[in-house]
Design a protein around this motif. Structure first.
Motif, short mmCIF file in Angstrom:
data_model
loop_
_atom_site.label_atom_id
_atom_site.label_comp_id
_atom_site.label_asym_id
_atom_site.label_seq_id
_atom_site.Cartn_x
_atom_site.Cartn_y
_atom_site.Cartn_z
N THR A 178 0.84 -1.19 0.00
CA THR A 178 0.00 0.00 0.00
C THR A 178 0.87 1.24 0.00
O THR A 178 1.60 1.46 0.96
N PRO A 179 0.83 2.04 -1.08
CA PRO A 179 1.59 3.28 -1.03
C PRO A 179 0.86 4.33 -0.21
O PRO A 179 -0.38 4.39 -0.22
N ARG A 180 1.62 5.12 0.52
CA ARG A 180 1.06 6.25 1.25
C ARG A 180 1.92 7.46 0.97
O ARG A 180 3.14 7.40 1.06
N VAL A 181 1.27 8.55 0.58
CA VAL A 181 2.00 9.75 0.17
C VAL A 181 1.38 10.95 0.84
O VAL A 181 0.15 11.05 0.94
N ARG A 182 2.21 11.86 1.34
CA ARG A 182 1.70 13.09 1.92
C ARG A 182 2.21 14.28 1.12
O ARG A 182 3.41 14.53 1.04
N VAL A 183 1.25 14.99 0.50
CA VAL A 183 1.55 16.19 -0.29
C VAL A 183 0.58 17.26 0.17
O VAL A 183 -0.60 16.97 0.36
N ARG A 209 15.65 -12.74 -2.76
CA ARG A 209 15.48 -11.30 -2.70
C ARG A 209 14.16 -10.90 -3.34
O ARG A 209 13.78 -11.41 -4.39
N SER A 210 13.46 -9.98 -2.72
CA SER A 210 12.23 -9.43 -3.28
C SER A 210 12.07 -8.02 -2.75
O SER A 210 11.61 -7.81 -1.64
N ILE A 211 12.51 -7.05 -3.53
CA ILE A 211 12.47 -5.67 -3.06
C ILE A 211 11.85 -4.76 -4.12
O ILE A 211 11.63 -5.17 -5.26
N ILE A 212 11.60 -3.53 -3.72
CA ILE A 212 11.26 -2.48 -4.68
C ILE A 212 12.59 -1.90 -5.14
O ILE A 212 13.42 -1.53 -4.31
N ASN A 213 12.87 -1.91 -6.45
CA ASN A 213 14.21 -1.52 -6.89
C ASN A 213 14.31 -0.08 -7.37
O ASN A 213 15.40 0.47 -7.41
N THR A 214 13.20 0.54 -7.74
CA THR A 214 13.27 1.96 -8.08
C THR A 214 12.00 2.68 -7.64
O THR A 214 10.92 2.10 -7.58
N PHE A 215 12.18 3.95 -7.33
CA PHE A 215 11.05 4.82 -6.99
C PHE A 215 11.25 6.11 -7.77
O PHE A 215 12.38 6.58 -7.94
N SER A 216 10.16 6.67 -8.30
CA SER A 216 10.32 7.97 -8.92
C SER A 216 9.08 8.81 -8.70
O SER A 216 7.98 8.30 -8.48
N CYS A 217 9.28 10.12 -8.73
CA CYS A 217 8.20 11.08 -8.56
C CYS A 217 8.27 12.07 -9.71
O CYS A 217 9.34 12.62 -9.98
N ASP A 218 7.17 12.26 -10.41
CA ASP A 218 7.10 13.20 -11.53
C ASP A 218 5.97 14.17 -11.29
O ASP A 218 4.96 13.84 -10.66
N PHE A 219 6.13 15.39 -11.84
CA PHE A 219 5.08 16.40 -11.74
C PHE A 219 4.78 16.90 -13.15
O PHE A 219 5.67 17.45 -13.80
N ASN A 220 3.55 16.69 -13.61
CA ASN A 220 3.15 17.10 -14.97
C ASN A 220 4.17 16.64 -16.01
O ASN A 220 4.54 17.38 -16.92
N GLY A 221 4.66 15.42 -15.86
CA GLY A 221 5.56 14.85 -16.86
C GLY A 221 7.03 15.18 -16.66
O GLY A 221 7.88 14.66 -17.37
N ASP A 224 8.67 -3.02 -8.55
CA ASP A 224 9.03 -4.18 -7.75
C ASP A 224 9.93 -5.11 -8.55
O ASP A 224 9.86 -5.15 -9.78
N ASP A 225 10.77 -5.89 -7.83
CA ASP A 225 11.60 -6.92 -8.48
C ASP A 225 10.76 -7.89 -9.31
O ASP A 225 11.22 -8.40 -10.32
N ASP A 226 9.55 -8.19 -8.86
CA ASP A 226 8.73 -9.18 -9.57
C ASP A 226 8.00 -8.59 -10.76
O ASP A 226 7.18 -9.25 -11.39
N GLY A 227 8.29 -7.35 -11.10
CA GLY A 227 7.69 -6.73 -12.28
C GLY A 227 6.46 -5.90 -11.98
O GLY A 227 5.98 -5.17 -12.85
N SER A 228 5.95 -5.98 -10.76
CA SER A 228 4.79 -5.17 -10.41
C SER A 228 5.17 -3.70 -10.37
O SER A 228 6.30 -3.36 -10.05
N VAL A 229 4.20 -2.87 -10.73
CA VAL A 229 4.41 -1.42 -10.65
C VAL A 229 3.29 -0.87 -9.79
O VAL A 229 2.12 -1.14 -10.01
N TYR A 230 3.65 -0.13 -8.75
CA TYR A 230 2.66 0.48 -7.87
C TYR A 230 2.69 1.98 -8.12
O TYR A 230 3.77 2.57 -8.18
N THR A 231 1.53 2.59 -8.27
CA THR A 231 1.50 4.02 -8.51
C THR A 231 0.51 4.71 -7.57
O THR A 231 -0.43 4.08 -7.07
#
Lengths: 139, 109
Positions: B6-11, B46-58, B94-101
């Protein structure tokens, strides 16, 4: 008495050697990681702030904070972990500052190193020692 | 493999144009390091999230290449400039190919 003293010394020497031996291996992995990131360039001692706690009771979640004005990316290494890499922050065009916070795992008491790549192509390095009470690699 | 991610973000919901805001993100994930062993002595893969990124209007704001030494439930805090009203898009791979947004809209106050 003599023999037991000798045996004790030999044991102590062996233990000291065993303790020393893994260190060059770790150092190589760290140097390799830094070289891969910087391409062997010189690193300045200023321009990068690395904030870690002095003592981390739980090695599973150690807060780490970097602040490097003008950086495009910052790599964090835990020199005493089985694999030194922790993470690399990349700051995009809309980054409000070159400041980031995360939490990492530390296997044991060790030095944490951060290397920043600046927008002008120079590099900066900072390190901090963290004392870890309970290691966080579950080995 | 990863469950209950579950992603949780505070903006902040609004900001002045050009203002610098602080964003905090956390995603619940075990981040299995590949170093641990189970009860029978077998290594847990191993089973981790390998990258995270944040974009604003592209446009990219911030990204992270993640290694197994990042704690479970990876947490990131960083700053962003808000030039205009728009939407932040947060992506975890995710390592398993899943993408969470997750997405968060922000208004100009």
């Amino acid at each position: 008495m003599k023999i037991s003293r000798r045996a004790t010394l030999a044991l102590g020497g062996g233990a000291a050697l065993a303790a020393l031996l893994p260190l060059p291996g770790f150092a190589d992995a760290n140097d390799d990681a830094i070289a891969a990131f910087t391409g062997g360039a010189e690193m300045a001692d200023t321009g990068l702030t690395l904030i870690t706690p002095e003592i981390a009771e739980n090695g599973n979640t150690v807060p780490v904070e970097v602040d490097a004005p003008g950086a495009v990316s910052v790599m964090i290494l835990a020199t005493g972990n089985p694999n030194p890499g922790v993470c690399t922050f990349n700051f995009g065009p809309l980054a409000g500052s070159q400041h980031a916070v995360t939490r990492m795992r530390l296997a044991r008491t060790q030095d944490v190193v951060a290397v920043a790549k600046m927008a002008d192509g120079s590099f900066a390095k900072a390190s901090a020692t963290v004392k870890v009470t309970i290691g966080g690699c579950g080995g | 493999m990863a469950e209950n991610v579950t992603p949780r973000v505070r903006v902040p919901s609004s900001a002045a144009a050009g203002e610098v805001i602080t964003i905090k993100t956390l995603i619940s994930h075990v981040m299995e390091s590949g170093q641990r062993k189970d009860g029978d002595g077998n290594t847990i893969p191993r089973s981790i999230i390998n990258t995270f990124s944040c974009d604003f209007n592209g446009q990219n704001v911030f990204s992270v290449n993640i290694e197994p030494a990042v704690s479970a439930n990876p947490y990131f805090e960083f700053d962003a400039v808000v030039p205009e009203a728009g939407e932040f898009v947060f992506t975890w791979n995710d390592d398993d190919g899943s993408v969470y947004t997750d997405t968060k809209a922000i208004e100009i106050a």
